[in-house]
Design a protein around this motif. Structure first.
Motif, mmCIF file in Angstrom:
data_model
loop_
_atom_site.group_PDB
_atom_site.id
_atom_site.type_symbol
_atom_site.label_atom_id
_atom_site.label_comp_id
_atom_site.label_asym_id
_atom_site.label_seq_id
_atom_site.Cartn_x
_atom_site.Cartn_y
_atom_site.Cartn_z
ATOM 1 N N LYS A 23 45.123 34.502 -52.056
ATOM 2 C CA LYS A 23 45.654 35.189 -51.099
ATOM 3 C C LYS A 23 44.152 35.385 -50.170
ATOM 4 C CE LYS A 23 48.150 38.794 -50.787
ATOM 5 N NZ LYS A 23 48.808 40.196 -51.023
ATOM 6 N N VAL A 24 44.692 34.880 -48.640
ATOM 7 C CA VAL A 24 43.505 34.680 -47.792
ATOM 8 C C VAL A 24 43.733 35.940 -46.769
ATOM 9 C CG1 VAL A 24 42.531 33.258 -45.994
ATOM 10 C CG2 VAL A 24 43.323 32.202 -48.137
ATOM 11 N N PHE A 25 42.683 36.601 -46.621
ATOM 12 C CA PHE A 25 42.527 37.806 -45.530
ATOM 13 C C PHE A 25 41.869 37.448 -44.497
ATOM 14 C CE2 PHE A 25 42.808 39.872 -49.823
ATOM 15 C CZ PHE A 25 44.032 40.819 -49.729
ATOM 16 N N VAL A 26 42.254 37.658 -43.213
ATOM 17 C CA VAL A 26 41.219 37.716 -42.205
ATOM 18 C C VAL A 26 40.516 38.966 -42.020
ATOM 19 C CG1 VAL A 26 41.088 37.469 -39.682
ATOM 20 C CG2 VAL A 26 42.895 36.115 -40.856
ATOM 21 N N VAL A 27 39.097 38.838 -42.066
ATOM 22 C CA VAL A 27 38.242 39.998 -42.093
ATOM 23 C C VAL A 27 37.258 39.915 -41.148
ATOM 24 C CG1 VAL A 27 38.362 40.136 -44.645
ATOM 25 C CG2 VAL A 27 36.466 38.613 -43.758
ATOM 26 N N TYR A 28 37.551 39.348 -39.982
ATOM 27 C CA TYR A 28 36.780 39.487 -38.862
ATOM 28 C C TYR A 28 37.623 39.542 -37.632
ATOM 29 C CZ TYR A 28 33.747 37.846 -34.969
ATOM 30 O OH TYR A 28 33.164 37.966 -33.659
ATOM 31 N N GLU A 102 44.041 48.821 -32.591
ATOM 32 C CA GLU A 102 43.483 50.077 -32.503
ATOM 33 C C GLU A 102 42.942 50.729 -33.783
ATOM 34 O OE1 GLU A 102 46.201 52.581 -30.435
ATOM 35 O OE2 GLU A 102 46.168 51.332 -28.597
ATOM 36 N N ARG A 103 43.601 50.114 -34.959
ATOM 37 C CA ARG A 103 43.042 50.886 -36.349
ATOM 38 C C ARG A 103 42.296 49.670 -37.024
ATOM 39 N NH1 ARG A 103 48.549 51.226 -39.278
ATOM 40 N NH2 ARG A 103 47.163 51.975 -40.827
ATOM 41 N N LEU A 104 42.216 48.623 -36.530
ATOM 42 C CA LEU A 104 41.241 47.463 -37.527
ATOM 43 C C LEU A 104 40.060 47.669 -36.844
ATOM 44 C CD1 LEU A 104 43.549 44.308 -36.944
ATOM 45 C CD2 LEU A 104 42.468 45.236 -39.093
ATOM 46 N N HIS A 105 38.876 47.316 -37.807
ATOM 47 C CA HIS A 105 37.583 47.253 -37.572
ATOM 48 C C HIS A 105 37.292 45.716 -36.920
ATOM 49 C CE1 HIS A 105 36.813 51.341 -38.797
ATOM 50 N NE2 HIS A 105 37.441 50.864 -40.061
ATOM 51 N N ASP A 106 35.970 45.543 -36.444
ATOM 52 C CA ASP A 106 35.510 44.036 -36.211
ATOM 53 C C ASP A 106 35.329 43.268 -37.495
ATOM 54 O OD1 ASP A 106 36.094 44.420 -33.531
ATOM 55 O OD2 ASP A 106 34.029 44.800 -32.992
ATOM 56 N N PHE A 107 34.739 44.043 -38.532
ATOM 57 C CA PHE A 107 33.924 43.484 -39.667
ATOM 58 C C PHE A 107 34.241 44.158 -40.916
ATOM 59 C CE2 PHE A 107 30.873 43.436 -36.284
ATOM 60 C CZ PHE A 107 30.658 42.186 -35.787
ATOM 61 N N TYR A 108 34.696 43.249 -41.762
ATOM 62 C CA TYR A 108 34.822 43.813 -43.391
ATOM 63 C C TYR A 108 34.163 42.909 -44.227
ATOM 64 C CZ TYR A 108 38.970 46.285 -41.122
ATOM 65 O OH TYR A 108 39.953 47.092 -40.348
ATOM 66 N N TYR A 109 33.645 43.573 -45.265
ATOM 67 C CA TYR A 109 33.066 42.775 -46.256
ATOM 68 C C TYR A 109 33.595 43.200 -47.799
ATOM 69 C CZ TYR A 109 29.629 41.587 -42.681
ATOM 70 O OH TYR A 109 29.091 41.233 -41.757
ATOM 71 N N GLU A 110 33.568 42.401 -48.510
ATOM 72 C CA GLU A 110 34.202 42.534 -50.067
ATOM 73 C C GLU A 110 33.493 43.519 -50.858
ATOM 74 O OE1 GLU A 110 33.851 42.110 -54.215
ATOM 75 O OE2 GLU A 110 32.553 41.163 -53.070
ATOM 76 N N ARG A 111 34.077 44.492 -51.309
ATOM 77 C CA ARG A 111 33.493 45.690 -52.124
ATOM 78 C C ARG A 111 34.312 45.911 -53.249
ATOM 79 N NH1 ARG A 111 30.208 44.513 -48.982
ATOM 80 N NH2 ARG A 111 28.844 45.718 -47.616
ATOM 81 N N MET A 112 33.828 45.688 -54.582
ATOM 82 C CA MET A 112 34.305 45.947 -55.824
ATOM 83 C C MET A 112 35.697 45.080 -56.040
ATOM 84 S SD MET A 112 32.075 47.680 -57.435
ATOM 85 C CE MET A 112 33.123 48.169 -58.651
ATOM 86 N N GLY A 113 35.623 44.098 -55.479
ATOM 87 C CA GLY A 113 37.032 43.085 -55.335
ATOM 88 C C GLY A 113 37.783 43.337 -54.408
ATOM 89 N N GLY A 114 37.693 44.061 -53.322
ATOM 90 C CA GLY A 114 38.804 44.507 -52.310
ATOM 91 C C GLY A 114 38.063 44.700 -51.126
ATOM 92 N N TRP A 115 38.959 45.070 -49.957
ATOM 93 C CA TRP A 115 38.611 45.141 -48.619
ATOM 94 C C TRP A 115 39.194 46.396 -47.911
ATOM 95 C CZ3 TRP A 115 39.235 40.529 -50.926
ATOM 96 C CH2 TRP A 115 38.200 39.598 -50.627
ATOM 97 N N GLN A 116 38.516 47.093 -47.360
ATOM 98 C CA GLN A 116 38.997 48.277 -46.706
ATOM 99 C C GLN A 116 40.243 47.837 -45.797
ATOM 100 O OE1 GLN A 116 36.060 50.242 -44.045
ATOM 101 N NE2 GLN A 116 37.590 51.490 -43.447
ATOM 102 N N ASP A 117 41.384 48.520 -45.842
ATOM 103 C CA ASP A 117 42.487 48.600 -44.697
ATOM 104 C C ASP A 117 43.116 46.942 -45.151
ATOM 105 O OD1 ASP A 117 41.557 50.704 -43.064
ATOM 106 O OD2 ASP A 117 40.359 49.357 -41.873
ATOM 107 N N GLU A 118 43.001 46.588 -46.549
ATOM 108 C CA GLU A 118 43.790 45.487 -46.884
ATOM 109 C C GLU A 118 45.370 45.480 -46.363
ATOM 110 O OE1 GLU A 118 43.680 44.252 -51.013
ATOM 111 O OE2 GLU A 118 41.920 44.183 -51.133
ATOM 112 N N ASP A 119 46.035 46.608 -46.508
ATOM 113 C CA ASP A 119 47.089 46.732 -46.032
ATOM 114 C C ASP A 119 47.489 46.483 -44.586
ATOM 115 O OD1 ASP A 119 46.264 48.817 -45.363
ATOM 116 O OD2 ASP A 119 48.102 50.224 -45.821
ATOM 117 N N LEU A 120 46.548 46.555 -43.905
ATOM 118 C CA LEU A 120 46.419 46.188 -42.378
ATOM 119 C C LEU A 120 45.940 44.808 -42.019
ATOM 120 C CD1 LEU A 120 47.071 47.624 -39.833
ATOM 121 C CD2 LEU A 120 44.658 48.445 -39.522
ATOM 122 N N LEU A 121 45.311 44.092 -42.712
ATOM 123 C CA LEU A 121 44.709 43.025 -42.417
ATOM 124 C C LEU A 121 45.396 41.767 -42.304
ATOM 125 C CD1 LEU A 121 41.542 42.847 -44.874
ATOM 126 C CD2 LEU A 121 41.727 43.790 -42.452
#
Length: 449
Positions: A23-28, A102-121
């Motif tokens: 699974k590939v998430f866009v995190v920027y 409006e809900r997304l952030h500009d930057f996301y980083y992996e923490r404990m195997g996950g990312w904030q707002d995964e359901d929105l990315l």
């Protein structure tokens, strides 16, 4: 800390099938401009992310050095010897809605195997097939990591199709008008003879050179050409006679290759013809075809049935060898495939770039090459030469280097693809590059040793 562009998670691992599901998430994101990096879809990206996890004490890290993985040209050329296929099987949140930004952030980083707002990315799942199960040895289900790797331009050629795809990295380079000024020194018209024995290259002003395709030596150089500026070049059907027609006007000048002299022939109508001349098209002034000649005669201002964009200005077109299909593109982002008996649109390769400047199709219609103005996420737009597999609309190989904005020609015998390239900073001058059809079917001897 570098800025990650994507997040990666291992969903399933099947070494016996040489396959991993990622699974590939866009995190920027640029939330103000409402933009983000594109979802990756080519082997170079996946070679990078596999190498990241296997850099130390794993086979893929031993096979690929740091210098190699950081060399984009090396990755584009060699990824297919490691990643056989990367197939996107599902997507989510793509493209994002305005309210999502409006809900997304500009930057996301992996923490404990996950990312904030995964359901929105923005995200997608991929089945990635490698050439050797050793390249998956470093992975376990549940592994997750961030990466600054980006979508690249790697060859995406299946092993069984390599003999049919142009090798864009080792051209024969021809300089038919070297040393001549401005339009006279700039390659323009380009076409193979019907039997594939000759390639004719016209300059943008009163120049014509014919090469023999057996050894790429100059066969003939026409003198006293009288075709004006930006002439149209066509071969007389079934003959070794080249006709140059005036860009604006009724004038025509023809050249007999065997006799090495000018000759009078009936006017060759149209900017492009099919193999036998059964179909001819004129384009470039109005919507779609200024004129279309087929079994029902000739008609003006023809918009094919099924066209979504009825105001497309066609700038490039090509027929298949059997005359059943006509590929057309121009001032728009798509390549259209037409049934010539209509004409009607039967397929469209969408989103190829901002504009198509040249077009050629393999004799059997399985591949289409185009010069497209195409910007990558991290680079300004420029013309590049791309080849698509028509069956699934995927780019199989691409090349930058010089201004690939002019015409293309695929030889009727399926052996060569020719492209005119502008080389001068002032927009003049240039060369003709001829690419052999057939990519390597085995990796370099020292690559996987």
């Amino acid at each position: 800390m570098s800025t990650d562009l994507y997040g990666i998670r291992v969903l399933a691992l099947e070494p016996e099938r040489r396959q991993v599901t990622l699974k590939v998430f866009v995190v920027y994101y640029d939330t103000e401009a409402k933009g983000h990096p594109p979802l990756p879809d080519e082997p170079g990206f996946f070679l990078h992310v596999l190498w990241q996890q296997g850099r130390w004490e794993h086979p893929i890290g031993e096979a690929v050095t740091v210098d190699q993985i950081l060399d984009e040209d090396w990755v584009n050329l060699h990824s297919r010897w490691f990643v056989e296929r990367a197939e996107r099987t599902s997507t989510a949140n793509h493209p994002p809605r305005d309210e999502d930004f409006e809900r997304l952030h500009d930057f996301y980083y992996e923490r404990m195997g996950g990312w904030q707002d995964e359901d929105l990315l923005v995200q997608a799942e991929y089945d990635v097939r490698v050439t050797d199960p050793r390249w998956l040895e470093q992975l376990s289900v549940g592994d997750a990591w961030g990466t600054a790797s980006y979508r690249m331009a790697a060859d995406d050629v299946r092993p069984d199709e390599a003999p049919h795809v142009p090798d864009l990295r080792n051209p024969v380079t021809l300089t038919p008008f070297e040393g001549l000024p401005e339009e006279a020194g700039t390659p323009g018209g380009l076409a193979f003879s019907d039997d594939g024995r000759f390639l004719a290259v016209a300059s943008d002003e009163d120049g014509l050179v014919v090469y023999g395709t057996g050894d790429w030596t100059e066969h003939a150089r026409a003198e006293d050409v009288e075709a004006g500026i930006f002439p149209q070049l066509v071969w007389v059907p079934g003959e070794h006679v080249v006709a140059l027609t005036e860009f604006a006007g009724e004038g025509q000048w023809a050249y007999d290759v065997a006799a090495r002299g000018s000759v009078d022939v009936p006017r060759q109508e149209g900017k492009l013809r099919s193999r036998t001349g059964r179909y001819r098209v004129e384009y470039g002034e109005g919507d779609w075809f200024d004129a279309f000649t087929g079994d029902s005669g000739s008609a003006e201002e023809v918009v094919p049935a099924g066209a979504d964009d009825v105001e497309l200005v066609v700038e490039a077109a090509a027929f298949t060898l059997d005359e059943s299909r006509l590929f057309a593109a121009g001032m728009g982002p798509d390549i259209h495939v037409l049934d010539t008996s209509g004409p009607r649109v039967v397929d469209t390769i969408t989103g190829v770039g901002e504009r198509v400047g040249g077009l050629a199709v393999s004799p059997d219609g399985a591949y289409v090459a185009a010069t497209v103005k195409n910007g990558r996420y991290y680079e300004p737009a420029e013309f590049e030469l791309c080849v698509w597999r028509v069956a699934d609309h995927r780019i199989v190989t691409r090349r930058r280097g010089g201004r690939y904005g002019g015409p293309l020609a695929w030889s009727p015998d399926g052996r060569w693809l020719a492209a005119n390239v502008t080389t001068g900073d002032d927009g003049f001058g240039g060369e003709t590059r001829v690419f052999r059809i057939g990519m390597p079917t085995a990796p370099p001897a020292d690559l996987l040793a």
